[in-house]
Design a protein around this motif. Sequence first.
Motif, PDB file in Angstrom:
ATOM      1  N   SER A  50       0.816  -1.225   0.000  1.00 52.14           N
ATOM      2  CA  SER A  50       0.000   0.000   0.000  1.00 52.14           C
ATOM      3  C   SER A  50       0.844   1.267   0.000  1.00 52.14           C
ATOM      4  O   SER A  50       0.454   2.293  -0.568  1.00 52.14           O
ATOM      5  N   SER A  62      -2.449   0.157  -2.815  1.00 49.96           N
ATOM      6  CA  SER A  62      -2.835  -1.248  -2.611  1.00 49.96           C
ATOM      7  C   SER A  62      -3.611  -1.837  -3.786  1.00 49.96           C
ATOM      8  O   SER A  62      -3.717  -3.047  -3.919  1.00 49.96           O
ATOM      9  N   ASN A  63      -4.193  -0.967  -4.641  1.00 52.74           N
ATOM     10  CA  ASN A  63      -4.934  -1.486  -5.792  1.00 52.74           C
ATOM     11  C   ASN A  63      -3.927  -2.069  -6.776  1.00 52.74           C
ATOM     12  O   ASN A  63      -2.983  -1.404  -7.159  1.00 52.74           O
ATOM     13  N   ALA A 101      -5.192  -8.195  -4.151  1.00 52.24           N
ATOM     14  CA  ALA A 101      -5.097  -6.865  -3.530  1.00 52.24           C
ATOM     15  C   ALA A 101      -5.994  -6.796  -2.285  1.00 52.24           C
ATOM     16  O   ALA A 101      -5.603  -6.237  -1.260  1.00 52.24           O
ATOM     17  N   ASP A 102      -7.192  -7.362  -2.377  1.00 53.06           N
ATOM     18  CA  ASP A 102      -8.049  -7.429  -1.181  1.00 53.06           C
ATOM     19  C   ASP A 102      -7.478  -8.403  -0.157  1.00 53.06           C
ATOM     20  O   ASP A 102      -7.473  -8.137   1.047  1.00 53.06           O
ATOM     21  N   ARG A 126     -10.692  -3.840  -4.119  1.00 45.80           N
ATOM     22  CA  ARG A 126      -9.444  -3.665  -4.872  1.00 45.80           C
ATOM     23  C   ARG A 126      -9.392  -4.652  -6.037  1.00 45.80           C
ATOM     24  O   ARG A 126      -9.869  -5.789  -5.927  1.00 45.80           O
ATOM     25  N   LYS A 127      -8.774  -4.203  -7.129  1.00 46.53           N
ATOM     26  CA  LYS A 127      -8.633  -5.071  -8.299  1.00 46.53           C
ATOM     27  C   LYS A 127      -7.167  -5.410  -8.504  1.00 46.53           C
ATOM     28  O   LYS A 127      -6.294  -4.607  -8.163  1.00 46.53           O
ATOM     29  N   GLU A 268      -6.183   1.692   1.876  1.00 49.83           N
ATOM     30  CA  GLU A 268      -7.065   2.127   0.782  1.00 49.83           C
ATOM     31  C   GLU A 268      -6.373   3.098  -0.176  1.00 49.83           C
ATOM     32  O   GLU A 268      -7.004   3.615  -1.106  1.00 49.83           O
ATOM     33  N   VAL A 271      -6.885   3.404  -4.243  1.00 54.49           N
ATOM     34  CA  VAL A 271      -8.065   2.653  -4.688  1.00 54.49           C
ATOM     35  C   VAL A 271      -9.185   3.655  -4.989  1.00 54.49           C
ATOM     36  O   VAL A 271      -9.580   4.410  -4.105  1.00 54.49           O
ATOM     37  N   ASN A 275     -14.624   1.760  -6.614  1.00 57.57           N
ATOM     38  CA  ASN A 275     -14.369   0.326  -6.403  1.00 57.57           C
ATOM     39  C   ASN A 275     -15.058  -0.159  -5.132  1.00 57.57           C
ATOM     40  O   ASN A 275     -15.575  -1.270  -5.064  1.00 57.57           O
TER      41      ASN A 275
END
Length: 291
Positions: A50, A62-63, A101-102, A126-127, A268, A271, A275
């Motif tokens: 992140s 983080s995404n 990512a999640d 997140r993707k 986050e 992101v 999303n």
Amino acid sequence: ESQGGQLGGPATKGDYQKVYNAIAEALEKNPEYDDGSYGPVLVRLAWHASGTYDKHSNTGGSNGATMRFAPEANHGANAGLGAARDFMEEIKKQFPWITYADLWTLGGVAAIQEMGGPKIPWRPGRKDGTVEQSPPEGRLPDGDKGPDHLRHIFYKMGFNDQEIVALSGAHALGRCHKDRSGFEGPWTFAPTSFTNEYFNLLVNEKWTQKKWNGPPQFEDKTTKSLMMLMTDLALTQDSSFRKHVQRYAKSEDEFFNDFSAAFSKLLELGVPEENFKAFEAQLEGGRSFKF
Ligand code: CCH
């Protein structure tokens, strides 16, 4: 397919709770690993995944989970995080529908909470990105520098002095490894418990430079078995940082509240808000994951 829980429909809060539980149950699966828990290294993975965010270019963060790819995995700062990514790979096998990512950020949340820390608000959405989205090297802090370096690195992420100090309290956890960073040793006597002990030690111990042929680090005068980096001691040398160090040493509640807010924000970074919106309808009952 990033959206799709256990039964193929949209993931629900219960689906994410199952992932959380699987991480929590596996933290101590290998008593031989470090101090008996993968918790600390999972927190470090979530942070390094992140903390690459740069608010000026709105890149990194983080995404994307771009540390899956060689350039970022091989950044010097990420040495040793393969242990955390391998741990997460086992969880991903059980829950293939969640994005890396999640998963990596939820791992940081589970680790903090299960080691006795505060609840951390967390949202999915997140993707996973491509290698082209990898951030350049050099966005994470170096341990052998002073207050200006900390500000340079953390202001780019959008944090202020108070948040820098709160986040640094994560060094209650884990240790430095000679073969990863070159530094050696734990910050506290209980490196698998999330407490305000890091701040107590900063305030109450005398720290002297360690005499060795490794990079500059400090040891406690009393036992010589604990360590601080120059960046840790920088927090006591600058008045705008020091007042928060003293506050968190006095009040673990204040530390927990501020850490929770800052760590949640960290996870986050980068992101897009939309999303999260896509998933929010699924999350009746709030953003905290812990029974
Ligand atoms: Fe850190 N950290 N960190 N750190 N860190 C290291 C280990 C951990 C810096 C340097 C290092 C944060 C901030 C900083 C953790 C969480 C956070 C190591 C040893 C170095 C070096 C790595 C090794 O050898 O394995 C510096 C410099 C900064 C400046 O601010 C922040 C912020 C966080 C989280 C919020 C955790 C946890 C560890 C222990 C990892 C482990 O494997 O035990």
